[in-house]
Design an enzyme around this catalytic site. Structure first.
Site, PDB file in Angstrom:
ATOM      1  N   LYS A 133       0.860  -1.199   0.000  1.00  9.05           N
ATOM      2  CA  LYS A 133       0.000   0.000   0.000  1.00  9.05           C
ATOM      3  C   LYS A 133       0.882   1.231   0.000  1.00  9.05           C
ATOM      4  CE  LYS A 133      -4.453   0.882   0.126  1.00  9.05           C
ATOM      5  NZ  LYS A 133      -5.526   0.037  -0.444  1.00  9.05           N
TER       6      LYS A 133
HETATM    7  P1  NAD Z   1     -13.076   7.643  -2.801  1.00  9.10           P
HETATM    8  O1  NAD Z   1     -12.078   8.698  -2.490  1.00  9.10           O
HETATM    9  O2  NAD Z   1     -13.563   7.511  -4.183  1.00  9.10           O
HETATM   10  O3  NAD Z   1     -14.360   7.826  -1.864  1.00  9.10           O
HETATM   11  C1  NAD Z   1     -14.274   8.044  -0.483  1.00  9.10           C
HETATM   12  C2  NAD Z   1     -15.648   8.451   0.003  1.00  9.10           C
HETATM   13  O4  NAD Z   1     -15.599   8.646   1.419  1.00  9.10           O
HETATM   14  C3  NAD Z   1     -16.141   9.773  -0.588  1.00  9.10           C
HETATM   15  O5  NAD Z   1     -17.515   9.677  -0.902  1.00  9.10           O
HETATM   16  C4  NAD Z   1     -15.957  10.747   0.568  1.00  9.10           C
HETATM   17  O6  NAD Z   1     -16.870  11.835   0.518  1.00  9.10           O
HETATM   18  C5  NAD Z   1     -16.269   9.837   1.727  1.00  9.10           C
HETATM   19  N1  NAD Z   1     -15.820  10.395   3.003  1.00  9.10           N
HETATM   20  C6  NAD Z   1     -14.582  10.838   3.336  1.00  9.10           C
HETATM   21  N2  NAD Z   1     -14.597  11.319   4.595  1.00  9.10           N
HETATM   22  C7  NAD Z   1     -15.862  11.162   5.044  1.00  9.10           C
HETATM   23  C8  NAD Z   1     -16.523  11.483   6.258  1.00  9.10           C
HETATM   24  N3  NAD Z   1     -15.864  12.055   7.273  1.00  9.10           N
HETATM   25  N4  NAD Z   1     -17.845  11.210   6.380  1.00  9.10           N
HETATM   26  C9  NAD Z   1     -18.518  10.627   5.363  1.00  9.10           C
HETATM   27  N5  NAD Z   1     -17.951  10.297   4.189  1.00  9.10           N
HETATM   28  C10 NAD Z   1     -16.640  10.572   4.045  1.00  9.10           C
HETATM   29  O7  NAD Z   1     -12.441   6.291  -2.259  1.00  9.10           O
HETATM   30  P2  NAD Z   1     -12.824   4.811  -2.679  1.00  9.10           P
HETATM   31  O8  NAD Z   1     -11.876   4.371  -3.715  1.00  9.10           O
HETATM   32  O9  NAD Z   1     -14.291   4.722  -2.899  1.00  9.10           O
HETATM   33  O10 NAD Z   1     -12.407   4.036  -1.339  1.00  9.10           O
HETATM   34  C11 NAD Z   1     -13.271   3.962  -0.209  1.00  9.10           C
HETATM   35  C12 NAD Z   1     -12.773   2.866   0.718  1.00  9.10           C
HETATM   36  O11 NAD Z   1     -12.740   1.618   0.009  1.00  9.10           O
HETATM   37  C13 NAD Z   1     -11.356   3.025   1.274  1.00  9.10           C
HETATM   38  O12 NAD Z   1     -11.291   2.432   2.544  1.00  9.10           O
HETATM   39  C14 NAD Z   1     -10.500   2.218   0.316  1.00  9.10           C
HETATM   40  O13 NAD Z   1      -9.277   1.807   0.889  1.00  9.10           O
HETATM   41  C15 NAD Z   1     -11.435   1.053   0.080  1.00  9.10           C
HETATM   42  N6  NAD Z   1     -11.165   0.300  -1.139  1.00  9.10           N
HETATM   43  C16 NAD Z   1     -11.127   0.902  -2.341  1.00  9.10           C
HETATM   44  C17 NAD Z   1     -10.909   0.129  -3.496  1.00  9.10           C
HETATM   45  C18 NAD Z   1     -10.950   0.737  -4.877  1.00  9.10           C
HETATM   46  O14 NAD Z   1     -10.897  -0.035  -5.849  1.00  9.10           O
HETATM   47  N7  NAD Z   1     -11.052   2.022  -5.032  1.00  9.10           N
HETATM   48  C19 NAD Z   1     -10.698  -1.250  -3.386  1.00  9.10           C
HETATM   49  C20 NAD Z   1     -10.755  -1.842  -2.134  1.00  9.10           C
HETATM   50  C21 NAD Z   1     -10.985  -1.057  -1.012  1.00  9.10           C
END
Ligand code: NAD
Length: 460
Positions: A133
């Site tokens: 990561k």
């Molecule tokens: P992203 O940046 O696209 O979305 C993050 C979301 O969280 C946004 O909607 C943001 O507004 C919201 N957020 C942030 N702070 C917040 C708060 N205080 N209150 C409410 N909402 C809040 O990120 P993502 O790629 O969707 O990733 C989200 C999670 O999923 C992370 O934990 C990431 O590690 C995990 N993840 C992502 C992937 C991927 O393919 N992108 C794969 C596996 C796991």
């Protein structure tokens, strides 16, 4: 591997063996530290099986931890110094694999925790990757496009000695996207002298026009939906008509929302960093995703929904709610898909759901987890629920390596197959070890990692 049924006594043994390893490795005792929380979950699973001590201590620490500080010229002509991380947790199953994020709170222990989760996710789904990561401590929303590109190229240059198509393969995560992956790949290819397409495999989650895979953008949300469709009937919840609350509406949850809605679920409340909304008749996640992309968040959607809603998707009736009201919204499935450690005991006590599917990594603290368990909430852990992203990343890497292009149907079918088998593997481990699903998922992954360590041995 031998199994043991957990009792109060064996829970005490679990904590004792975990604490002994924490002492041996000099871990901090801070209960809020995300890394020690994650290692603790892994060691709880390890204590249920006959896993050698050496394997436990190897998996309790990342192989490599790199911190870089690099300067970037900003649009006003001044230079700013950025801090970046790349953690390579384990590569016994294959090259390190894991996204990198841009967020102002990125720190060493959180990145280490996310890297460890990647090792276990890949092992659970049985894809030939290890765990890694990365991240840069920056709020990407404060950067212009030019600044974002220069930060990405300098971050890539700073860690280029440790990444590579068969060595360590980053991907998107919070605050990063396909365009950022394209800049990363381009920088790596030019600076490593490997302009041929083989080097494209250095990152996944690229734009489809530049070696990306069809279906990668929606893959994590698709995987969450596939796991729910596989597991919910066994819990007595039909997907058709089930009610869902989404915490976070970025890449992962906006896709999970759209896909679950298309499968017949009703998304009744959504929250992101700009606010929270609810509609008991269902929120149209397709129109909310389009709105959120244009406005960088869901704030204000209720006004647009009222002004343009045709009523066909129940876009009338969307109301703004508080964070507390979101957590308290009664639903079948609650899906945290935002940041780590958001669900602490206070939030868990407010939640009114039958199932929590962890779309985000480590969204729940161990104390929050205990509150949910006491309330009888079924928790589908992150290493299972959100493994769809890395699985389609593996498909992208495979396609790049073999110079073929899969169509969307093929990607969806293969993803579904991997997710369903992983879900069944975790359920079977739950039976075998008589434990909760989080511990079972770790145990199912540990069995594979333990077997590979056993046959490979430890060098020299
Ligand atoms: P992203 O940046 O696209 O979305 C993050 C979301 O969280 C946004 O909607 C943001 O507004 C919201 N957020 C942030 N702070 C917040 C708060 N205080 N209150 C409410 N909402 C809040 O990120 P993502 O790629 O969707 O990733 C989200 C999670 O999923 C992370 O934990 C990431 O590690 C995990 N993840 C992502 C992937 C991927 O393919 N992108 C794969 C596996 C796991």
């Amino acid at each position: 591997m031998t199994t043991a049924t957990p009792t109060t006594e064996s829970t005490a043994v679990t904590e004792e063996s975990r604490d002994a390893i924490f002492d041996e490795l000099g871990f901090p005792t801070d209960p809020d530290n995300l890394y020690t929380q994650t290692v603790g979950q892994m060691l709880s699973a390890a204590s249920l099986m006959d896993l050698p001590h050496r394997t436990r201590i190897i998996l309790a620490q990342p192989k490599n931890e790199v911190i870089v500080n690099f300067p970037v010229r900003m649009d006003d002509g001044n230079f700013r110094l950025f801090k970046g991380y790349r953690i390579q947790h384990n590569n016994v199953l294959g090259p390190y694999k894991g996204g990198f994020r841009y967020h102002e709170h990125v720190n060493l222990d959180d990145v280490k925790s996310l890297a460890l989760l990647m090792t276990f996710k890949c092992a659970l789904v049985r894809i030939p990757f290890g765990g890694g990561k990365g991240g840069v401590k920056v709020n990407p929303r404060t950067l212009s496009e030019g600044e974002l590109q220069r930060v990405t190229r300098r971050y890539c240059a700073a860690i280029s000695h440790m990444v590579g198509p068969d060595q360590d393969i980053p991907a998107p995560d919070v605050g990063t996207n396909a365009q950022i992956m394209a800049w990363f790949a381009d920088t790596y290819m030019l600076s490593s002298g490997q302009a041929d397409n083989n080097a494209l495999r250095v990152v996944t989650g690229k734009p489809v026009s530049f070696g990306g895979s069809t279906g990668r953008e929606k893959a994590t949300g698709q995987g969450v939906s596939d796991v729910l469709a596989e597991m919910l009937p066994g819990i007595g919840i039909p997907v058709q008509g089930m009610t869902v609350v989404l915490l976070g509406f970025g890449n992962v949850n906006s896709w999970a929302g759209r896909i679950l809605q298309d499968m017949g679920a009703k998304i009744i409340a959504v929250m992101d960093h700009t606010g929270a909304i609810r509609n008991d008749d269902g929120i149209d996640c397709h129109s909310l995703a389009a709105y959120s992309e244009k406005h960088f968040g869901i704030r204000g959607y209720e006004k647009q929904a009222t002004a343009t809603g045709s009523g066909t998707h129940a876009s009338h009736g969307v109301e703004v709610i508080s964070e507390e009201e979101l957590y308290k919204t009664s639903c079948d499935v609650f899906i945290p898909g935002a940041l780590e450690q958001m669900i602490q005991p206070k939030q868990a006590a407010m939640m009114d759901c039958k199932v929590m599917a962890e779309a985000a990594n480590a969204p729940c603290t161990p104390a929050g987890d205990r509150v949910l368990r006491d309330k009888g909430v079924e928790v589908i852990p992150a290493i299972l629920a959100n493994a769809g992203g890395v699985t389609v990343s593996y498909f992208e890497w495979l396609q790049n390596k073999s110079c073929v292009t899969w169509d969307g149907e093929h990607v969806d079918r293969e993803l579904n197959r991997h997710m369903v088998i992983a879900a069944r593997r975790a359920l079977a481990a739950r039976e075998r070890y008589s434990c909760d699903l989080r511990t079972a998922a770790f145990a199912a992954a540990l069995e594979h990692l333990g077997d590979v360590y056993e046959v490979r041995g430890i060098f020299p």
